[in-house]
Design a protein around this motif. Sequence first.
Motif, mmCIF file in Angstrom:
data_model
loop_
_atom_site.group_PDB
_atom_site.id
_atom_site.type_symbol
_atom_site.label_atom_id
_atom_site.label_comp_id
_atom_site.label_asym_id
_atom_site.label_seq_id
_atom_site.Cartn_x
_atom_site.Cartn_y
_atom_site.Cartn_z
ATOM 1 N N GLU A 32 44.112 33.598 42.333
ATOM 2 C CA GLU A 32 42.868 33.138 42.958
ATOM 3 C C GLU A 32 41.892 34.303 43.129
ATOM 4 O O GLU A 32 40.698 34.169 42.842
ATOM 5 C CB GLU A 32 43.169 32.506 44.318
ATOM 6 C CG GLU A 32 41.949 31.918 44.984
ATOM 7 C CD GLU A 32 42.265 31.236 46.303
ATOM 8 O OE1 GLU A 32 41.297 30.754 46.922
ATOM 9 O OE2 GLU A 32 43.426 31.175 46.712
ATOM 10 N N LYS A 33 42.398 35.458 43.570
ATOM 11 C CA LYS A 33 41.526 36.630 43.712
ATOM 12 C C LYS A 33 40.955 37.047 42.366
ATOM 13 O O LYS A 33 39.790 37.428 42.277
ATOM 14 C CB LYS A 33 42.304 37.795 44.321
ATOM 15 C CG LYS A 33 42.509 37.689 45.798
ATOM 16 C CD LYS A 33 43.164 38.942 46.335
ATOM 17 C CE LYS A 33 43.296 38.894 47.831
ATOM 18 N NZ LYS A 33 43.833 40.159 48.361
ATOM 19 N N MET A 34 41.774 36.994 41.321
ATOM 20 C CA MET A 34 41.297 37.364 39.993
ATOM 21 C C MET A 34 40.191 36.413 39.543
ATOM 22 O O MET A 34 39.182 36.849 38.981
ATOM 23 C CB MET A 34 42.438 37.354 38.979
ATOM 24 C CG MET A 34 43.388 38.523 39.111
ATOM 25 S SD MET A 34 42.611 40.124 38.870
ATOM 26 C CE MET A 34 42.059 39.996 37.192
ATOM 27 N N ASP A 35 40.374 35.127 39.777
ATOM 28 C CA ASP A 35 39.348 34.145 39.406
ATOM 29 C C ASP A 35 38.038 34.415 40.138
ATOM 30 O O ASP A 35 36.960 34.375 39.542
ATOM 31 C CB ASP A 35 39.823 32.721 39.715
ATOM 32 C CG ASP A 35 40.910 32.238 38.771
ATOM 33 O OD1 ASP A 35 41.087 32.843 37.689
ATOM 34 O OD2 ASP A 35 41.587 31.256 39.118
ATOM 35 N N ILE A 36 38.134 34.701 41.424
ATOM 36 C CA ILE A 36 36.938 34.990 42.217
ATOM 37 C C ILE A 36 36.258 36.247 41.696
ATOM 38 O O ILE A 36 35.029 36.280 41.533
ATOM 39 C CB ILE A 36 37.295 35.120 43.709
ATOM 40 C CG1 ILE A 36 37.715 33.756 44.259
ATOM 41 C CG2 ILE A 36 36.125 35.706 44.505
ATOM 42 C CD1 ILE A 36 38.343 33.801 45.642
ATOM 43 N N LYS A 38 36.368 37.538 38.709
ATOM 44 C CA LYS A 38 35.738 37.270 37.407
ATOM 45 C C LYS A 38 34.415 36.527 37.582
ATOM 46 O O LYS A 38 33.425 36.829 36.912
ATOM 47 C CB LYS A 38 36.678 36.470 36.516
ATOM 48 C CG LYS A 38 37.860 37.286 36.016
ATOM 49 C CD LYS A 38 38.831 36.430 35.237
ATOM 50 C CE LYS A 38 40.052 37.217 34.813
ATOM 51 N NZ LYS A 38 41.052 36.371 34.143
ATOM 52 N N LYS A 39 34.386 35.580 38.503
ATOM 53 C CA LYS A 39 33.142 34.851 38.772
ATOM 54 C C LYS A 39 32.080 35.778 39.355
ATOM 55 O O LYS A 39 30.898 35.681 39.013
ATOM 56 C CB LYS A 39 33.404 33.682 39.727
ATOM 57 C CG LYS A 39 34.179 32.556 39.077
ATOM 58 C CD LYS A 39 34.508 31.468 40.087
ATOM 59 C CE LYS A 39 35.376 30.389 39.453
ATOM 60 N NZ LYS A 39 35.789 29.379 40.434
ATOM 61 N N MET A 40 32.516 36.677 40.229
ATOM 62 C CA MET A 40 31.580 37.628 40.819
ATOM 63 C C MET A 40 30.990 38.527 39.741
ATOM 64 O O MET A 40 29.791 38.821 39.759
ATOM 65 C CB MET A 40 32.280 38.472 41.887
ATOM 66 C CG MET A 40 32.652 37.692 43.140
ATOM 67 S SD MET A 40 33.630 38.666 44.292
ATOM 68 C CE MET A 40 32.359 39.754 44.931
ATOM 69 N N LYS A 41 31.817 38.942 38.797
ATOM 70 C CA LYS A 41 31.338 39.787 37.694
ATOM 71 C C LYS A 41 30.283 39.043 36.886
ATOM 72 O O LYS A 41 29.240 39.607 36.534
ATOM 73 C CB LYS A 41 32.508 40.198 36.810
ATOM 74 C CG LYS A 41 32.117 41.155 35.705
ATOM 75 C CD LYS A 41 33.327 41.601 34.909
ATOM 76 C CE LYS A 41 32.911 42.570 33.812
ATOM 77 N NZ LYS A 41 34.040 42.995 33.007
ATOM 78 N N LEU A 42 30.543 37.775 36.606
ATOM 79 C CA LEU A 42 29.577 36.968 35.861
ATOM 80 C C LEU A 42 28.265 36.802 36.622
ATOM 81 O O LEU A 42 27.197 36.673 36.016
ATOM 82 C CB LEU A 42 30.163 35.592 35.534
ATOM 83 C CG LEU A 42 31.291 35.560 34.509
ATOM 84 C CD1 LEU A 42 31.875 34.150 34.415
ATOM 85 C CD2 LEU A 42 30.790 36.019 33.147
#
Length: 59
Positions: A32-36, A38-42
């Motif tokens: 879940e942290k990784m998904d968040i 990655k979204k923040m990077k985008l």
Amino acid sequence: MCNLSQYIKEEGILQGRKEGRIEGIEKGKVEEKMDIAKKMKLEGFSKEMIKKLTGVVLD
């Protein structure tokens, strides 16, 4: 004697299931942290800000 060995076996199975659930929960949190992150990077967050907010270091 059979009752004792059966009890020990059942306790081992219960302990293994408990540990498996804990590991699954921890893995889910990391994913879940990784998904968040990655979204923040985008969305344009800096690597430093992503690390500060999520604890995740992205390459």
